[in-house]
Design an enzyme around this catalytic site. Sequence first.
Site, PDB file in Angstrom:
ATOM      1  N   HIS A 185       0.853  -1.197   0.000  1.00  0.00           N
ATOM      2  CA  HIS A 185       0.000   0.000   0.000  1.00  0.00           C
ATOM      3  C   HIS A 185       0.890   1.249   0.000  1.00  0.00           C
ATOM      4  CE1 HIS A 185      -3.166   2.751   0.672  1.00  0.00           C
ATOM      5  NE2 HIS A 185      -3.819   2.161   1.647  1.00  0.00           N
ATOM      6  N   HIS A 188      -2.735   6.894  -0.888  1.00  0.00           N
ATOM      7  CA  HIS A 188      -3.747   7.518  -0.006  1.00  0.00           C
ATOM      8  C   HIS A 188      -3.211   8.230   1.228  1.00  0.00           C
ATOM      9  CE1 HIS A 188      -6.564   4.216  -1.834  1.00  0.00           C
ATOM     10  NE2 HIS A 188      -6.171   5.109  -2.707  1.00  0.00           N
ATOM     11  N   TYR A 190      -0.750   7.420   3.310  1.00  0.00           N
ATOM     12  CA  TYR A 190      -0.199   6.615   4.411  1.00  0.00           C
ATOM     13  C   TYR A 190       1.340   6.571   4.299  1.00  0.00           C
ATOM     14  CZ  TYR A 190      -5.075   5.856   5.269  1.00  0.00           C
ATOM     15  OH  TYR A 190      -6.397   6.100   5.538  1.00  0.00           O
TER      16      TYR A 190
HETATM   17  C1  LIG Z   1     -14.702   1.936   3.636  1.00  0.00           C
HETATM   18  C2  LIG Z   1     -13.486   2.070   2.765  1.00  0.00           C
HETATM   19  C3  LIG Z   1     -12.271   1.597   3.225  1.00  0.00           C
HETATM   20  C4  LIG Z   1     -11.130   1.679   2.421  1.00  0.00           C
HETATM   21  N1  LIG Z   1      -9.960   1.139   2.867  1.00  0.00           N
HETATM   22  C5  LIG Z   1      -8.887   1.067   2.035  1.00  0.00           C
HETATM   23  C6  LIG Z   1      -7.734   0.338   2.417  1.00  0.00           C
HETATM   24  O1  LIG Z   1      -7.643  -0.267   3.491  1.00  0.00           O
HETATM   25  N2  LIG Z   1      -6.706   0.307   1.536  1.00  0.00           N
HETATM   26  C7  LIG Z   1      -6.755   0.962   0.324  1.00  0.00           C
HETATM   27  O2  LIG Z   1      -5.786   0.916  -0.437  1.00  0.00           O
HETATM   28  N3  LIG Z   1      -7.860   1.628  -0.064  1.00  0.00           N
HETATM   29  C8  LIG Z   1      -8.925   1.674   0.746  1.00  0.00           C
HETATM   30  N4  LIG Z   1     -10.079   2.290   0.311  1.00  0.00           N
HETATM   31  C9  LIG Z   1     -10.155   2.807  -1.075  1.00  0.00           C
HETATM   32  C10 LIG Z   1     -10.741   1.717  -1.987  1.00  0.00           C
HETATM   33  O3  LIG Z   1      -9.825   0.654  -2.181  1.00  0.00           O
HETATM   34  C11 LIG Z   1     -11.145   2.271  -3.374  1.00  0.00           C
HETATM   35  O4  LIG Z   1      -9.997   2.669  -4.081  1.00  0.00           O
HETATM   36  C12 LIG Z   1     -12.082   3.438  -3.261  1.00  0.00           C
HETATM   37  O5  LIG Z   1     -13.204   3.102  -2.464  1.00  0.00           O
HETATM   38  C13 LIG Z   1     -12.572   3.916  -4.632  1.00  0.00           C
HETATM   39  O6  LIG Z   1     -13.278   2.906  -5.267  1.00  0.00           O
HETATM   40  P1  LIG Z   1     -14.891   2.958  -5.353  1.00  0.00           P
HETATM   41  O7  LIG Z   1     -15.251   4.271  -5.996  1.00  0.00           O
HETATM   42  O8  LIG Z   1     -15.213   1.770  -6.228  1.00  0.00           O
HETATM   43  O9  LIG Z   1     -15.414   2.847  -3.974  1.00  0.00           O
HETATM   44  C14 LIG Z   1     -11.211   2.268   1.124  1.00  0.00           C
HETATM   45  C15 LIG Z   1     -12.441   2.765   0.683  1.00  0.00           C
HETATM   46  C16 LIG Z   1     -13.571   2.658   1.479  1.00  0.00           C
HETATM   47  C17 LIG Z   1     -14.889   3.169   0.947  1.00  0.00           C
END
Ligand SMILES: Cc1cc2nc3c(=O)[nH]c(=O)nc-3n(C[C@H](O)[C@H](O)[C@H](O)COP(=O)(O)O)c2cc1C
Length: 397
Positions: A185, A188, A190
């Site tokens: 990862h 975002h 981190y």
């Molecule tokens: C509740 C939630 C938790 C997430 N946790 C992570 C995570 O642990 N690691 C990560 O790389 N992205 C995380 N994301 C980002 C998602 O992997 C994804 O890229 C993001 O939701 C955009 O995709 P979507 O529009 O299909 O939801 C999270 C997103 C949501 C909504």
Amino acid sequence: MAESKAQGTTLFSPYKMGKFNLSHRVVLAPMTRCRAINGIPNPALAEYYTQRSTHGGFLITEGTLISPTAAGFPHCPGIYTDEHVEAWKKIVDAVHAKGSVIFCQLWHVGRASHQVYQPGGTGSPISSTNKSISGRWRILMPDGTHGRYPAPRALATSEIPAVVEDYRHAALNAIRAGFDGVEIHGAHGYLIDQFLKNGINDRTDEYGGSIANRCKFLLEVIQAVVAAIGADRVGIRISPAIDHLDAMDSDPLGLGLAVIERLNKLQLTLGLKLTYLHVTQPRYTAYGQTEAGRHGSEDEEARLMRTWRRTFQGTFICSGGFTKKLGMEALAQGDADLVSYGRLFIANPDLVLRFMVNAPLNRYVRATFYTHDPVVGYTDYPSLSKGSGSHGLLSRL
Ligand SMILES: Cc1cc2nc3c(=O)[nH]c(=O)nc-3n(C[C@H](O)[C@H](O)[C@H](O)COP(=O)(O)O)c2cc1C
């Protein structure tokens, strides 16, 4: 992939991702769900992941902690002790029994933490910098309230190898638990992104300053993990254009290209491909209503993603704001090999089937994204009923 080859590619076209034969291209995006009480994966996670498993599908786990200092949310699973490994084994076995491939996302939140999440409930979170995340962002506390991010402590140069070692150790543990591979990862806002972005990284040692220096930590992590478990079991996630948790860079295009050029070079040196590169696109911010602001127009965003996609010599997964239609378009235009879905997959355990039969989608409930009930908002979203005319397709999945 050349556009001519991509024409006719759909979300339901098979794909060979390195040594993994996928039967479709709808990927479960990694998502933190805070259901691993006290960091130990439990039967609720097995239920959640198997609900989202399909024959030949590809799942990426929630961010999984590589060390005791890595947490910044309540009840995230770890992968740094034998107890974690044993607990994950049951989940991985259950997912494999349903025919899916599953990677473990290796996560350290860096400064996106709080003393309460640090060992003993004290100590500053570690980062590339001493600067804290601005008051624009709030941290979810164990009691469900939201707090300010505290000041982190910049890692001394001499401390960095130990953190790299934590990633390596976690990757080895993931393989011991039976995972097919790991996703590093680097996105975002981190820890790894805190080194990559010049809006955060203010170091004066060899890990700060030039783009080459800011990429060094990520590269060292990748090299250590690849040496431990093999390039063909390693995916990388980055988000050069996402400003989550103040992760701004003055040149997102250049930063993304710098990372990708280094990945290409590493692949050439090794004579092996990494499993994939997974890039979150800024559209996530526009569609998601969870983040504040966006960087640029959709045309500009598409240009960034296309440039990175065409530069990376390997499997490219895109993520962020995709619907079925947008995913189909991305694949048909050759803009990605696979599409990862987050929020739609939270609310639709049988998302792949629903896409196939054009079934209506359940709506996600944001209020239960990060709560801890093993069922509510986690495994209680309904699947299509048996009477929905989907029997034949079900057997394919
Ligand atoms: C509740 C939630 C938790 C997430 N946790 C992570 C995570 O642990 N690691 C990560 O790389 N992205 C995380 N994301 C980002 C998602 O992997 C994804 O890229 C993001 O939701 C955009 O995709 P979507 O529009 O299909 O939801 C999270 C997103 C949501 C909504």
